[in-house]
Design an enzyme around this catalytic site. Sequence first.
Site, PDB file in Angstrom:
ATOM      1  CG  ASP A  79      -2.292   0.528   0.944  1.00 45.86           C
ATOM      2  OD1 ASP A  79      -2.379   1.756   0.758  1.00 45.86           O
ATOM      3  OD2 ASP A  79      -3.263  -0.234   0.905  1.00 45.86           O
ATOM      4  CG  HIS A 113      -5.427   3.564   1.031  1.00 52.63           C
ATOM      5  ND1 HIS A 113      -5.050   2.265   0.773  1.00 52.63           N
ATOM      6  CD2 HIS A 113      -6.705   3.673   0.607  1.00 52.63           C
ATOM      7  CE1 HIS A 113      -6.053   1.620   0.209  1.00 52.63           C
ATOM      8  NE2 HIS A 113      -7.077   2.450   0.098  1.00 52.63           N
ATOM      9  CB  ALA A 221      -9.425  -7.759  -8.649  1.00 56.16           C
ATOM     10  CE1 TYR A 223      -2.607  -8.782 -14.341  1.00 51.35           C
ATOM     11  CE2 TYR A 223      -2.287  -7.927 -12.111  1.00 51.35           C
ATOM     12  CZ  TYR A 223      -2.177  -7.780 -13.486  1.00 51.35           C
ATOM     13  OH  TYR A 223      -1.628  -6.625 -13.995  1.00 51.35           O
ATOM     14  CG  ASP A 249     -12.586 -14.598  -6.582  1.00 60.25           C
ATOM     15  OD1 ASP A 249     -13.070 -15.423  -7.378  1.00 60.25           O
ATOM     16  OD2 ASP A 249     -11.520 -13.994  -6.802  1.00 60.25           O
ATOM     17  CB  SER A 275      -9.377  -0.050  -0.107  1.00 59.24           C
ATOM     18  OG  SER A 275      -8.643   0.193  -1.264  1.00 59.24           O
TER      19      SER A 275
END
Length: 425
Positions: A79, A113, A221, A223, A249, A275
């Site tokens: 991050d 973040h 996401a 991949y 998912d 996130s």
Amino acid sequence: MKPEFSRRRAVTAHLTKLNARRVSAVCSALGMLVLGSVAVGPEAAASDIQSKQWYLKAMGAEEMWKYSTGKGVKVAVIDSGINPNTPSLKGQVLADEVPKSVAYHVTQDYAGHGTDMAELIAGTGAGGEIKGLAPGAKVVPYRIYGEGLKDPKEKERTPSATAAIKAAADSDVKIINMSFASPYYSLDEEEAIKYAASKGKLLFAGIGNTGDKGNKGQYPAQYPYAVGVSAINEDGEVGKFSTHGNYVDFAAPGVGIPSWCDNTFTKRCIAYGTSPATALASASAALIWSAHPDWTANQVLRSLIDTAARTWPKDKPGTYLGYGVVRPRRVLINKNIDPGPANVDPLAKENGTADGEGEDAKGTSTPTPSPKPSAGDKADGQTSAAAKTTDSGDHTRTWVTIGAAAAVLLIAGAGFAVLRARRNA
């Protein structure tokens, strides 16, 4: 017989043909870290923050902590860096364990973040501050290039997501949290994620916040081996911003989440985004892995799939909630839960590895029935909520449970089935 072409590999192959390898892994993270969760205004003082953590009650955290707090599990947080000096993160950040090759300013969070994600995962709640879902776990900070990093020298010296993922793969972390999203594909980043999976890591990625802005597909996401997480709110509704598609998912709480307003760490805001949902999914896995230290990443992931809140067949995941809402409580309270085979990838079909086994080619497992809502779920003090998707307009409602809480899901008819089929197109 040729294996069914997976949802993620179909995208990968197309972009590779378009010479996508020219897009760097740095671009993959560029400008997306701050946008992964969006602050919407000042909130209460620190002393009131824990009262805003609605998701802890909804997920049955107090009960789960009787079984596991995540102790012994390390989570890599890739991050904007992590501030180890916030009240809830003191003693929780293992900065000394970051490999030197990617250890540049890891405890200097340029956006706030990364600190938010770390607190959601492993915050201790000290001083009335954020209580993480897995307060016994530890976080390892990996600082990568992203929006909010303005200084040219800083940009040059800060590692890419690819470098961070590779480094984390070679460490002893069990889980890699990637609460960032980008429309840019990177072959190097994809290979790094595949490598991390081959090393037994479980990787969670934010699905993105473009659901109401064109719904453009996001990486990492998309991949293979990245577990994509969408966001729901306190009422169980899928956030309109939450990107949807055939690479979702799971879903987890991601709306109305207390966060720092900025990198000064002086004011609190209420944020939304995939996130925080990703961080809570990572924390859920940490709770399970701590309770079952001998399990593999495949088994931890399979247990989350088997117990996820849903009303549709497990072999037909949806484009908004995937396999359903994460419910680690269901895993922890079941002393006889069967995690399945250690070396079989439960997402082999999605990852394009359904006809083989081993590090890079793993077979599918026999589905385990998902528990249905019970009277006990509705009687233990939790509230029911309506979780809506826009897969179709038939307004059909069914009941599922989020942890110990009941939830209504607006699911689709024919339109939903068509969208869902794209997962394996």
